[in-house]
Every structure is written in C-alpha cells, then in structure tokens.
Design an enzyme around this catalytic site. Structure first.
Site, PDB file in Angstrom:
ATOM      1  N   LYS A 245       0.836  -1.191   0.000  1.00  0.00           N
ATOM      2  CA  LYS A 245       0.000   0.000   0.000  1.00  0.00           C
ATOM      3  C   LYS A 245       0.885   1.261   0.000  1.00  0.00           C
ATOM      4  CE  LYS A 245      -2.969  -1.619   3.391  1.00  0.00           C
ATOM      5  NZ  LYS A 245      -4.274  -1.848   4.107  1.00  0.00           N
TER       6      LYS A 245
ATOM      7  N   TYR B  82     -12.521  -2.061  -1.251  1.00  0.00           N
ATOM      8  CA  TYR B  82     -12.899  -2.131   0.164  1.00  0.00           C
ATOM      9  C   TYR B  82     -14.419  -2.104   0.350  1.00  0.00           C
ATOM     10  CZ  TYR B  82      -8.124  -1.925   2.010  1.00  0.00           C
ATOM     11  OH  TYR B  82      -6.818  -2.220   2.360  1.00  0.00           O
TER      12      TYR B  82
ATOM     13  N   ASN C  22      -0.933   0.139   7.613  1.00  0.00           N
ATOM     14  CA  ASN C  22      -0.358  -1.165   7.958  1.00  0.00           C
ATOM     15  C   ASN C  22       0.315  -1.841   6.762  1.00  0.00           C
ATOM     16  OD1 ASN C  22      -2.603  -1.753   6.505  1.00  0.00           O
ATOM     17  ND2 ASN C  22      -3.649  -2.904   8.108  1.00  0.00           N
TER      18      ASN C  22
ATOM     19  N   HIS D 167      -1.849  -5.207   1.866  1.00  0.00           N
ATOM     20  CA  HIS D 167      -3.151  -5.885   1.761  1.00  0.00           C
ATOM     21  C   HIS D 167      -2.922  -7.308   1.272  1.00  0.00           C
ATOM     22  CE1 HIS D 167      -7.246  -6.935   0.698  1.00  0.00           C
ATOM     23  NE2 HIS D 167      -6.744  -7.428  -0.411  1.00  0.00           N
TER      24      HIS D 167
ATOM     25  N   GLU E 295     -10.857  -9.868  -6.017  1.00  0.00           N
ATOM     26  CA  GLU E 295      -9.845  -8.795  -5.989  1.00  0.00           C
ATOM     27  C   GLU E 295      -8.874  -8.899  -7.164  1.00  0.00           C
ATOM     28  OE1 GLU E 295      -8.160  -9.221  -2.091  1.00  0.00           O
ATOM     29  OE2 GLU E 295      -9.985  -8.510  -1.108  1.00  0.00           O
TER      30      GLU E 295
HETATM   31  P1  IDP Z   1      -6.942  -6.567   6.742  1.00  0.00           P
HETATM   32  O1  IDP Z   1      -6.198  -5.586   5.872  1.00  0.00           O
HETATM   33  O2  IDP Z   1      -6.046  -7.164   7.800  1.00  0.00           O
HETATM   34  O3  IDP Z   1      -7.698  -7.604   5.963  1.00  0.00           O
HETATM   35  P2  IDP Z   1      -9.522  -5.301   7.252  1.00  0.00           P
HETATM   36  O4  IDP Z   1     -10.296  -5.477   8.516  1.00  0.00           O
HETATM   37  O5  IDP Z   1     -10.012  -5.971   6.024  1.00  0.00           O
HETATM   38  O6  IDP Z   1      -8.010  -5.705   7.582  1.00  0.00           O
HETATM   39  O7  IDP Z   1      -9.421  -3.724   7.005  1.00  0.00           O
HETATM   40  C1  IDP Z   1      -8.992  -3.223   5.772  1.00  0.00           C
HETATM   41  C2  IDP Z   1      -8.029  -2.082   6.002  1.00  0.00           C
HETATM   42  O8  IDP Z   1      -8.726  -0.986   6.569  1.00  0.00           O
HETATM   43  C3  IDP Z   1      -6.914  -2.395   7.008  1.00  0.00           C
HETATM   44  O9  IDP Z   1      -5.804  -3.067   6.416  1.00  0.00           O
HETATM   45  C4  IDP Z   1      -6.544  -1.014   7.495  1.00  0.00           C
HETATM   46  O10 IDP Z   1      -5.684  -0.339   6.571  1.00  0.00           O
HETATM   47  C5  IDP Z   1      -7.901  -0.311   7.509  1.00  0.00           C
HETATM   48  N1  IDP Z   1      -8.564  -0.385   8.816  1.00  0.00           N
HETATM   49  C6  IDP Z   1      -9.194  -1.459   9.351  1.00  0.00           C
HETATM   50  N2  IDP Z   1      -9.713  -1.158  10.565  1.00  0.00           N
HETATM   51  C7  IDP Z   1      -9.394   0.135  10.793  1.00  0.00           C
HETATM   52  C8  IDP Z   1      -9.642   1.028  11.896  1.00  0.00           C
HETATM   53  O11 IDP Z   1     -10.276   0.679  12.903  1.00  0.00           O
HETATM   54  N3  IDP Z   1      -9.137   2.311  11.766  1.00  0.00           N
HETATM   55  C9  IDP Z   1      -8.456   2.715  10.678  1.00  0.00           C
HETATM   56  N4  IDP Z   1      -8.211   1.901   9.624  1.00  0.00           N
HETATM   57  C10 IDP Z   1      -8.666   0.638   9.682  1.00  0.00           C
HETATM   58 MG    MG Z   2      -9.364  -7.443   4.713  1.00  0.00          MG
END
Ligand code: IDP
Ligand code: MG
Length: 154
Positions: A11, A51, A114, A117, A128
């Site tokens: 990302k 998303y 983070n 993805h 995807e």
């Molecule tokens: P993942 O990337 O581990 O699958 P998901 O729950 O699918 O996690 O969330 C997608 C992305 O949305 C995360 O990688 C992160 O960048 C962002 N995200 C998820 N939860 C939060 C939050 O509570 N605050 C801010 N960003 C979030």
């Molecule tokens: Mg996810």
C-alpha cells in the site's frame, strides 16, 4: 493442498517507506511464485470497490483515501495454500498488535497504515484479482526450483 492465488498490495505507506523490496523478498524467500505485478496509483473508484465489504464502517472513507493517495505495488502471488500463508506473513491488521517477525509487526505501529493488503479467502482473492488484472495478464510458468519447494507427499 490446492494451488491458490492471492492479491497482495504494498500500500502507499509501504512504497513511500522504501519497503517494496523488503516485502517482495519475504514472499520470494518463502517460496511463493510471482505471477502478475502492476505499479499504479489506485483510482478512488477502484479503492471503493476493493474495500466495498467495509462500506458503512467508520474507517471506510479513510481507508479508501489512503489506498488511493499515492502509488501502490499490486501483485498476484501463487502457491499451494498461499492465501492463509500470506496472511500469516503479513501479521494481524493493526501494526501495534501484529507479532514481531511479521511484515506489519516488524514495520508498522499504526492502526490504519499497515503497509500491505492480502486477500482473506478464495472468494475475495478471485474478486480482488479480477479488479486489477485481466486473465491474460497473469503469467503461467514453472519455477526452475519448484521441485524443491514441496515434499513428495504434500
Ligand atoms: P486486513 O487488511 O487485515 O484484511 P480489514 O479489517 O479488512 O483488515 O481492514 C482493511 C483495512 O482498513 C486495514 O488493512 C486497514 O488499513 C484499515 N482499517 C481497518 N480497521 C481500521 C480502523 O479501525 N481504523 C483505521 N483503519 C482501519
Ligand atoms: Mg481485509
């Protein structure tokens, strides 16, 4: 175990923080096969689709803006059981909770930023991959050391 493909995106923060090579190296060293790659700035409309499952959640608009804010490295990696294995290498969603030794655990302290993805199931991987690649853009080839990656009873 079945041969699978997964969509992996380094990302915008991963690219900006010079971690593209480091992250690709981890997947290469694990033994996954790179079958497609595109360096691109993901348009906001595509990030919305990507998303879509999170629509309505408080972080939805923010994560769409983040994913489309600067270029990303979008890839497809292939291996037996790659979807779950890639998620293990990535670590838990929030950088501050991810285990040391994982990509997020080693390089991210953030909740949202983070770095990476990875598809979380066969269904989301198919959906995807289709968002970013045409079928003919996915390479079909053998790695020369493939015979050393799996035991005969795998
Ligand atoms: P993942 O990337 O581990 O699958 P998901 O729950 O699918 O996690 O969330 C997608 C992305 O949305 C995360 O990688 C992160 O960048 C962002 N995200 C998820 N939860 C939060 C939050 O509570 N605050 C801010 N960003 C979030
Ligand atoms: Mg996810």
């Amino acid at each position: 175990m079945a041969e699978e493909r997964t969509l992996i995106i380094i990302k915008p923060d991963g690219v900006q923080r010079h971690l593209t090579g480091e992250i690709i190296t981890r997947f290469e060293k694990k033994g996954f096969k790179l079958v497609a790659a595109k360096f691109m700035q993901i348009p906001e409309s595509l990030a919305h689709q990507h998303y879509g499952v999170h629509k309505g959640k408080p972080f939805f608009e923010g994560v769409v803006k983040y994913l489309s804010s600067s270029p990303s490295m979008v890839m497809v990696w292939q291996a037996k059981g790659v979807i779950a294995m890639a998620r293990k290498l990535m670590g838990a969603t929030f950088g501050y909770e991810a285990e040391a030794g994982t990509i997020r655990g080693d390089f991210s302290c953030s909740r949202g930023y983070n770095l990476i993805h990875g598809s979380d199931s066969q269904e989301s991987a198919e959906f995807e991959i289709g968002l970013y690649f045409k079928p003919e853009e996915i390479a079909k080839y053998e790695l020369s050391d493939e015979c050393w990656l799996y035991g005969q009873n795998d």
